[in-house]
Design a protein around this motif. Structure first.
Motif, mmCIF file in Angstrom:
data_model
loop_
_atom_site.group_PDB
_atom_site.id
_atom_site.type_symbol
_atom_site.label_atom_id
_atom_site.label_comp_id
_atom_site.label_asym_id
_atom_site.label_seq_id
_atom_site.Cartn_x
_atom_site.Cartn_y
_atom_site.Cartn_z
ATOM 1 N N MET A 261 -12.227 6.623 5.862
ATOM 2 C CA MET A 261 -11.258 6.971 4.843
ATOM 3 C C MET A 261 -10.029 8.066 5.367
ATOM 4 N N CYS A 262 -10.489 8.995 5.918
ATOM 5 C CA CYS A 262 -9.656 9.932 6.324
ATOM 6 C C CYS A 262 -8.673 9.321 7.434
ATOM 7 N N LYS A 263 -8.975 8.717 8.201
ATOM 8 C CA LYS A 263 -8.435 8.107 9.466
ATOM 9 C C LYS A 263 -7.334 7.150 8.913
ATOM 10 N N LYS A 264 -7.683 6.365 7.759
ATOM 11 C CA LYS A 264 -6.747 5.680 7.235
ATOM 12 C C LYS A 264 -5.568 6.446 6.441
ATOM 13 N N GLN A 265 -6.051 7.596 5.791
ATOM 14 C CA GLN A 265 -5.063 8.364 5.122
ATOM 15 C C GLN A 265 -3.979 8.864 6.162
ATOM 16 N N ARG A 266 -4.693 9.397 7.407
ATOM 17 C CA ARG A 266 -3.773 9.941 8.391
ATOM 18 C C ARG A 266 -2.850 8.800 8.894
ATOM 19 N N TRP A 267 -3.320 7.550 9.118
ATOM 20 C CA TRP A 267 -2.363 6.572 9.749
ATOM 21 C C TRP A 267 -1.313 6.323 8.569
ATOM 22 N N PHE A 268 -1.387 6.438 7.433
ATOM 23 C CA PHE A 268 -0.502 6.419 6.289
ATOM 24 C C PHE A 268 0.453 7.523 6.412
ATOM 25 N N VAL A 269 0.059 8.824 6.555
ATOM 26 C CA VAL A 269 0.876 9.821 6.823
ATOM 27 C C VAL A 269 1.706 9.645 8.085
ATOM 28 N N GLU A 270 0.990 9.214 9.016
ATOM 29 C CA GLU A 270 1.937 8.953 10.631
ATOM 30 C C GLU A 270 3.024 7.962 10.212
ATOM 31 N N LYS A 271 2.776 7.017 9.398
ATOM 32 C CA LYS A 271 3.664 5.858 9.131
ATOM 33 C C LYS A 271 4.852 6.304 8.222
ATOM 34 N N MET A 272 4.686 7.258 7.280
ATOM 35 C CA MET A 272 5.772 7.315 6.467
ATOM 36 C C MET A 272 6.237 8.748 6.697
ATOM 37 N N THR A 273 5.938 9.682 7.658
ATOM 38 C CA THR A 273 6.579 11.175 7.445
ATOM 39 C C THR A 273 7.363 11.003 8.766
ATOM 40 N N PHE A 274 8.425 11.825 8.779
ATOM 41 C CA PHE A 274 9.442 11.916 9.800
ATOM 42 C C PHE A 274 8.559 12.753 10.925
ATOM 43 N N ASP A 275 8.916 12.417 12.170
ATOM 44 C CA ASP A 275 8.058 12.965 13.361
ATOM 45 C C ASP A 275 8.223 14.469 13.399
ATOM 46 N N TRP A 276 9.637 14.962 13.126
ATOM 47 C CA TRP A 276 9.785 16.659 12.928
ATOM 48 C C TRP A 276 8.915 17.123 12.061
ATOM 49 N N TRP A 277 8.984 16.640 10.680
ATOM 50 C CA TRP A 277 8.204 17.204 9.543
ATOM 51 C C TRP A 277 6.760 17.141 9.765
ATOM 52 N N LEU A 278 6.400 16.169 10.471
ATOM 53 C CA LEU A 278 4.882 15.921 10.716
ATOM 54 C C LEU A 278 4.394 16.960 11.822
ATOM 55 N N GLU A 279 5.451 17.269 12.872
ATOM 56 C CA GLU A 279 4.959 18.437 13.537
ATOM 57 C C GLU A 279 5.007 19.792 12.840
ATOM 58 N N LYS A 280 5.690 19.925 11.932
ATOM 59 C CA LYS A 280 6.010 21.277 11.407
ATOM 60 C C LYS A 280 4.407 21.334 10.430
ATOM 61 N N TYR A 281 4.160 20.357 9.539
ATOM 62 C CA TYR A 281 2.779 20.423 8.854
ATOM 63 C C TYR A 281 1.620 20.531 9.911
ATOM 64 N N ASP A 282 1.636 19.864 10.680
ATOM 65 C CA ASP A 282 0.400 20.048 11.895
ATOM 66 C C ASP A 282 0.575 21.343 12.397
ATOM 67 N N ASP B 112 1.046 -1.072 -0.010
ATOM 68 C CA ASP B 112 0.016 -0.087 0.044
ATOM 69 C C ASP B 112 0.862 1.400 0.008
ATOM 70 N N LEU B 113 1.993 1.287 0.517
ATOM 71 C CA LEU B 113 2.822 2.423 0.623
ATOM 72 C C LEU B 113 3.431 2.655 -0.787
ATOM 73 N N ASN B 114 3.433 1.660 -1.669
ATOM 74 C CA ASN B 114 3.997 1.850 -2.844
ATOM 75 C C ASN B 114 3.236 2.597 -3.817
ATOM 76 N N ASN B 115 3.512 3.964 -3.935
ATOM 77 C CA ASN B 115 2.406 4.754 -4.685
ATOM 78 C C ASN B 115 3.158 5.092 -6.178
ATOM 79 N N PRO B 116 2.217 4.553 -7.126
ATOM 80 C CA PRO B 116 2.761 4.459 -8.437
ATOM 81 C C PRO B 116 3.056 5.864 -8.915
ATOM 82 N N HIS B 117 2.547 6.783 -8.404
ATOM 83 C CA HIS B 117 2.361 8.236 -8.929
ATOM 84 C C HIS B 117 3.649 9.055 -8.609
#
Length: 159
Positions: A84-105, A43-48
């Motif tokens: 669907m949004c909870k699932k997308q947030r889960w993917f964001v938390e799995k693949m984003t580095f914590d420091w960047w996730l804090e900055k985005y939030d 699922d993490l392999n996004n072809p785009h």
């Protein structure tokens, strides 16, 4: 080495087929029917977009930023409590580095992404939503994780 010699060697090579060391090797093959509906973790392999953990992190950073915008678009259109949004947030938390996730939030809290969140608008021209509904038949990574029993296998007080 001359070209004629290379052509001669290439044309006169002997092709050998590699065989298995024992004759009845096929009886040890696991049948797909015996495995059942196993989860697939692609699922993490996004072809785009390019994806690479083996680099300096540029592709990971780019991918995580794009996934964050996918999540923002999802909550702008479906609401933050939608599965669907909870699932997308889960993917964001799995693949984003914590420091960047804090900055985005932090940027989200400051209102940088209000256009996407409040109006459900695409963050840029040509944006294609890629978030998917929760799968029921063949589970992906999120569904496998959500169905798990997260109790520890050992007694933490017994250590």
């Amino acid at each position: 080495v001359s070209v004629l010699y290379c052509v001669f060697v290439y044309k006169n090579r002997k092709t050998t087929t590699k065989t298995m060391p024992h004759e009845d090797y096929r009886k040890y093959k696991i049948k797909r029917e015996d495995l059942g509906n196993v989860p697939h973790f692609s699922d993490l392999n996004n072809p785009h977009f390019a994806w690479g953990r083996g680099t300096i992190g540029a592709n990971v950073l780019r991918q995580s930023m794009l996934e964050y915008f996918q999540w923002l678009h999802c909550i702008g259109n479906w609401g933050e409590d939608h599965s669907m949004c909870k699932k997308q947030r889960w993917f964001v938390e799995k693949m984003t580095f914590d420091w960047w996730l804090e900055k985005y939030d932090d940027k989200k809290d400051l209102g940088h992404y209000d256009y996407t969140i409040l109006y459900g608008a695409a963050p840029w021209r040509g944006f294609v939503p890629q978030y998917q509904p929760v799968k029921e038949n063949r589970k992906g990574m999120y569904e496998y994780w959500a169905d798990r029993n997260h109790e520890p296998h050992f007694d933490p007080d017994g250590l």
